[in-house]
Design a protein around this motif. Structure first.
Motif, PDB file in Angstrom:
ATOM      1  N   LYS A 278     -21.915  -8.721 -13.064  1.00 25.53           N
ATOM      2  CA  LYS A 278     -20.994  -7.450 -13.249  1.00 25.53           C
ATOM      3  C   LYS A 278     -19.542  -8.051 -13.519  1.00 25.53           C
ATOM      4  O   LYS A 278     -18.883  -7.564 -14.034  1.00 25.53           O
ATOM      5  N   LYS A 279     -19.305  -9.143 -12.854  1.00 29.47           N
ATOM      6  CA  LYS A 279     -17.879  -9.626 -12.913  1.00 29.47           C
ATOM      7  C   LYS A 279     -17.783 -10.297 -14.329  1.00 29.47           C
ATOM      8  O   LYS A 279     -16.582 -10.122 -14.828  1.00 29.47           O
ATOM      9  N   GLY A 280     -18.556 -10.765 -14.830  1.00 33.14           N
ATOM     10  CA  GLY A 280     -18.477 -11.344 -16.274  1.00 33.14           C
ATOM     11  C   GLY A 280     -18.387 -10.221 -17.229  1.00 33.14           C
ATOM     12  O   GLY A 280     -17.488 -10.091 -18.210  1.00 33.14           O
ATOM     13  N   VAL A 281     -18.912  -9.066 -17.026  1.00 35.97           N
ATOM     14  CA  VAL A 281     -18.634  -7.950 -17.917  1.00 35.97           C
ATOM     15  C   VAL A 281     -17.393  -7.352 -17.924  1.00 35.97           C
ATOM     16  O   VAL A 281     -16.640  -7.083 -18.675  1.00 35.97           O
ATOM     17  N   THR A 282     -16.927  -7.407 -16.312  1.00 31.47           N
ATOM     18  CA  THR A 282     -15.406  -6.692 -16.187  1.00 31.47           C
ATOM     19  C   THR A 282     -14.553  -7.781 -16.775  1.00 31.47           C
ATOM     20  O   THR A 282     -13.558  -7.097 -17.536  1.00 31.47           O
ATOM     21  N   ARG A 283     -14.615  -8.781 -16.767  1.00 35.62           N
ATOM     22  CA  ARG A 283     -13.639 -10.036 -17.232  1.00 35.62           C
ATOM     23  C   ARG A 283     -13.495 -10.007 -18.667  1.00 35.62           C
ATOM     24  O   ARG A 283     -12.492  -9.976 -19.429  1.00 35.62           O
ATOM     25  N   PHE A 284     -14.692  -9.749 -19.288  1.00 30.62           N
ATOM     26  CA  PHE A 284     -14.941  -9.882 -20.631  1.00 30.62           C
ATOM     27  C   PHE A 284     -14.302  -8.650 -21.344  1.00 30.62           C
ATOM     28  O   PHE A 284     -13.264  -8.816 -22.295  1.00 30.62           O
ATOM     29  N   TRP A 285     -14.439  -7.433 -21.020  1.00 33.83           N
ATOM     30  CA  TRP A 285     -13.703  -6.302 -21.589  1.00 33.83           C
ATOM     31  C   TRP A 285     -12.325  -6.089 -21.109  1.00 33.83           C
ATOM     32  O   TRP A 285     -11.465  -5.510 -21.865  1.00 33.83           O
ATOM     33  N   LYS A 286     -12.003  -6.707 -20.132  1.00 31.64           N
ATOM     34  CA  LYS A 286     -10.581  -6.731 -19.773  1.00 31.64           C
ATOM     35  C   LYS A 286      -9.770  -7.447 -20.548  1.00 31.64           C
ATOM     36  O   LYS A 286      -8.479  -7.387 -20.818  1.00 31.64           O
ATOM     37  N   ASN A 287     -10.374  -8.604 -21.165  1.00 28.93           N
ATOM     38  CA  ASN A 287      -9.374  -9.618 -22.018  1.00 28.93           C
ATOM     39  C   ASN A 287      -9.898  -9.590 -23.513  1.00 28.93           C
ATOM     40  O   ASN A 287      -9.423 -10.531 -24.284  1.00 28.93           O
ATOM     41  N   ILE A 288     -11.144  -8.918 -24.017  1.00 24.55           N
ATOM     42  CA  ILE A 288     -11.522  -9.119 -25.364  1.00 24.55           C
ATOM     43  C   ILE A 288     -10.460  -8.414 -26.308  1.00 24.55           C
ATOM     44  O   ILE A 288     -10.686  -8.386 -27.486  1.00 24.55           O
ATOM     45  N   LEU A 289      -9.912  -7.295 -25.812  1.00 26.06           N
ATOM     46  CA  LEU A 289      -9.537  -6.411 -26.723  1.00 26.06           C
ATOM     47  C   LEU A 289      -8.305  -6.809 -27.745  1.00 26.06           C
ATOM     48  O   LEU A 289      -8.122  -6.790 -29.034  1.00 26.06           O
ATOM     49  N   ALA A 290      -7.420  -8.049 -26.943  1.00 24.84           N
ATOM     50  CA  ALA A 290      -6.485  -8.691 -27.848  1.00 24.84           C
ATOM     51  C   ALA A 290      -7.070  -9.636 -29.165  1.00 24.84           C
ATOM     52  O   ALA A 290      -6.739  -9.344 -30.119  1.00 24.84           O
ATOM     53  N   PRO A 291      -8.230 -10.280 -28.772  1.00 27.50           N
ATOM     54  CA  PRO A 291      -8.686 -10.863 -30.052  1.00 27.50           C
ATOM     55  C   PRO A 291      -9.352 -10.113 -30.771  1.00 27.50           C
ATOM     56  O   PRO A 291      -9.380 -10.241 -32.034  1.00 27.50           O
ATOM     57  N   ALA A 292     -10.075  -9.071 -30.518  1.00 28.38           N
ATOM     58  CA  ALA A 292     -10.773  -8.025 -31.156  1.00 28.38           C
ATOM     59  C   ALA A 292      -9.782  -7.492 -32.291  1.00 28.38           C
ATOM     60  O   ALA A 292      -9.778  -7.435 -33.381  1.00 28.38           O
ATOM     61  N   ALA A 293      -8.411  -6.986 -31.574  1.00 30.75           N
ATOM     62  CA  ALA A 293      -7.657  -6.219 -32.424  1.00 30.75           C
ATOM     63  C   ALA A 293      -6.998  -7.407 -33.435  1.00 30.75           C
ATOM     64  O   ALA A 293      -6.479  -6.821 -34.693  1.00 30.75           O
ATOM     65  N   THR A 294      -6.444  -8.603 -33.090  1.00 34.37           N
ATOM     66  CA  THR A 294      -6.061  -9.661 -33.866  1.00 34.37           C
ATOM     67  C   THR A 294      -6.895  -9.962 -35.077  1.00 34.37           C
ATOM     68  O   THR A 294      -6.706  -9.878 -36.204  1.00 34.37           O
ATOM     69  N   SER A 295      -8.366  -9.993 -34.839  1.00 35.64           N
ATOM     70  CA  SER A 295      -9.388 -10.380 -35.837  1.00 35.64           C
ATOM     71  C   SER A 295      -9.495  -9.232 -36.874  1.00 35.64           C
ATOM     72  O   SER A 295      -9.565  -9.378 -38.116  1.00 35.64           O
ATOM     73  N   LEU A 296      -9.314  -7.865 -36.205  1.00 35.19           N
ATOM     74  CA  LEU A 296      -9.480  -6.674 -37.221  1.00 35.19           C
ATOM     75  C   LEU A 296      -8.191  -6.501 -38.074  1.00 35.19           C
ATOM     76  O   LEU A 296      -8.260  -6.189 -39.054  1.00 35.19           O
TER      77      LEU A 296
ATOM     78  N   PRO B   6      -5.921 -18.596 -31.480  1.00 32.58           N
ATOM     79  CA  PRO B   6      -4.801 -18.844 -30.505  1.00 32.58           C
ATOM     80  C   PRO B   6      -5.289 -17.987 -29.374  1.00 32.58           C
ATOM     81  O   PRO B   6      -5.250 -18.216 -28.281  1.00 32.58           O
ATOM     82  N   VAL B   7      -5.350 -16.447 -29.912  1.00 37.72           N
ATOM     83  CA  VAL B   7      -5.366 -15.362 -28.765  1.00 37.72           C
ATOM     84  C   VAL B   7      -6.600 -15.649 -28.110  1.00 37.72           C
ATOM     85  O   VAL B   7      -6.946 -15.049 -27.154  1.00 37.72           O
ATOM     86  N   ASN B   8      -7.772 -15.947 -28.955  1.00 36.18           N
ATOM     87  CA  ASN B   8      -9.071 -15.912 -28.489  1.00 36.18           C
ATOM     88  C   ASN B   8      -9.035 -17.173 -27.223  1.00 36.18           C
ATOM     89  O   ASN B   8      -9.730 -17.073 -26.176  1.00 36.18           O
ATOM     90  N   LEU B   9      -8.348 -18.084 -27.573  1.00 39.95           N
ATOM     91  CA  LEU B   9      -8.309 -19.302 -26.637  1.00 39.95           C
ATOM     92  C   LEU B   9      -7.944 -18.934 -25.135  1.00 39.95           C
ATOM     93  O   LEU B   9      -8.026 -19.185 -24.152  1.00 39.95           O
ATOM     94  N   GLN B  10      -6.636 -17.933 -25.366  1.00 37.95           N
ATOM     95  CA  GLN B  10      -6.139 -17.380 -24.193  1.00 37.95           C
ATOM     96  C   GLN B  10      -7.030 -16.459 -23.508  1.00 37.95           C
ATOM     97  O   GLN B  10      -7.010 -16.481 -22.159  1.00 37.95           O
ATOM     98  N   ALA B  11      -7.672 -15.693 -24.214  1.00 35.73           N
ATOM     99  CA  ALA B  11      -8.550 -14.589 -23.343  1.00 35.73           C
ATOM    100  C   ALA B  11      -9.672 -15.386 -22.622  1.00 35.73           C
ATOM    101  O   ALA B  11      -9.839 -15.008 -21.623  1.00 35.73           O
ATOM    102  N   ALA B  12     -10.271 -16.558 -23.314  1.00 39.51           N
ATOM    103  CA  ALA B  12     -11.270 -17.291 -22.847  1.00 39.51           C
ATOM    104  C   ALA B  12     -10.666 -18.123 -21.453  1.00 39.51           C
ATOM    105  O   ALA B  12     -11.335 -18.107 -20.446  1.00 39.51           O
TER     106      ALA B  12
END
Length: 410
Positions: A241-259, A269-275
């Protein structure tokens, strides 16, 4: 807003040229086929480049890899994760294409040779992965054999060590040169694709355009569902559950940048920060994410399966049976591997599809049009798939309590 439009300028120009070409085809009918040679010129240029490009990009990438023990473990785990997630993405789209059958409304005749030699499965495998003579590698009919040869060259160059460095530099330099040639050829793409679609629609009618709309309507919801359901499941497997929470908390910036950029490399670069914020160790994220930006493309696997099903439909070929589906999944993985992290980089994957299936050259612009319109969501799935893959790799390398360890380090 201006930056986003700039990033999508070339896909928009390509899309506009396809639309203009289609309108010309509708207005002038079969008379539009007079400009077909302009389209053939573009296709021939791409096929002329594909052999050296595939060889140099694959061999240089493998030759540049280091061979430390932990890195070996990371790479082994990474390849496993990339292959498994790619297969899942391909099957996900396969189910959708079997249900909705894109490209089934138009029947473009497919020329087949009169005398086809029957071969056993073992002979087919030998002839698929190897060739009897070196010069046979220069034919696009032997693409898989070329990939095997490229991998062997890359591995041998890496194992040679210091003496192999000059050759590794040559491979890298040649890879860059051929990528630049592709960029130069792509300047002609709007004219080539426009002319080809004018001839195609002029000959086979406007119903072909309706099938493209159907293919796009299939892709967008399927990619969003895979993003929401598939990646949530992967994040849960990686960290509960913690993995799901952290993923969705940080994934929106890489998703928006790639889109917004349409580029896996631009979003890196944004994806490396999110990871990093998720808690993925430095060596894992700095190995998995840059390599993933080039060789891990879940979104491209989704689009490759759609392209295969679509081209089977328009050429009136039978897209059914376990063997056909298994081959399609394999081709989706291969086309994902040869795609590069730049906007419009899917041409290599599209050429892989038609060469491995033995389709006519006319199939290239037909599936290219799909690639142009599905590129934004495909890139988003590609990029965010790298992030969740780095979590899965960390789970395998560090154990199930890796998220707690990362909290203690911060």
């Amino acid at each position: 807003m201006k930056e986003k439009l700039k990033a999508y300028r070339f896909p928009i120009i390509l899309l506009a040229s396809i639309i203009i070409g289609s309108i010309i085809g509708i207005l002038f009918g079969e008379e539009a086929t007079i400009i077909k040679p302009l389209g053939d010129l573009f296709i021939n240029l791409l096929f002329m480049i594909v052999i050296p490009l595939v060889f140099f990009t694959i061999s240089s990438a493998i030759a540049g890899m280091d061979s430390m023990k932990r890195l070996g473990k990371i790479l082994g785990s990474m390849i496993t994760v990339f292959v498994v997630t790619g297969i899942i993405a391909s099957v996900f789209m396969l189910v959708a294409t079997v249900i909705f059958e894109p490209g089934s409304g138009v029947n473009i005749p497919l020329d087949t040779p009169e005398n086809v030699e029957e071969q056993s499965l073992s002979e087919q495998l030998v002839n698929t992965f190897t060739v009897p003579d070196f010069v046979d590698l220069f034919s696009r009919d032997n693409m898989l054999a070329l990939i095997v040869f490229s991998v062997l060259i890359g591995v041998a160059t890496g194992l040679t060590g210091e003496k192999g460095r000059p050759f590794a530099t040559f491979l890298t330099s040649a890879s860059e040169v051929f990528m630049k040639i592709i960029k130069l050829v792509m300047y002609y793409a709007p004219i080539g694709l426009g002319a080809y679609f004018a001839a195609l629609v002029g000959e086979f009618g406007a119903e072909l355009i309706g099938d493209y709309a159907k293919a796009i309507i299939i892709y967008y919801p399927v990619s969003v569902l895979y993003f929401a359901i598939g990646f949530t499941l992967y994040a849960f497997l990686a960290g509960g559950k913690k993995g799901v929470t952290r993923f969705w908390k940080n994934i929106l910036a890489p998703a928006a940048t790639s889109l917004g950029t349409g580029s896996s490399i631009a979003a890196l670069p944004v994806n490396l920060q999110a990871a990093k914020r998720i808690g993925v160790p430095k060596d894992v994220r700095e190995t998995v994410l840059p390599l993933g930006a080039t060789i891990h493309m879940d979104g491209s696997c989704l689009s490759a399966m759609l392209k295969i099903a679509f081209v089977f439909g328009v050429f009136n070929m039978d897209f059914s049976g376990f063997d056909t589906f298994l081959t399609a999944i394999g081709i989706c993985l291969l086309s994902g591997i040869v795609m590069s992290g730049i906007p419009g980089g899917g041409f290599m994957g599209e050429m892989m599809i038609i060469t491995l299936y033995g389709l006519p050259m006319e199939a290239l612009p037909i599936i290219t049009a799909i690639g142009v319109v599905v590129d934004p969501p495909a890139t988003m799935v590609n990029v965010t798939g790298d992030t969740v893959s780095s979590m899965l790799v960390t789970r395998q390398i560090e154990g199930k309590d890796w998220m707690e360890k990362s909290e203690n380090l911060t």
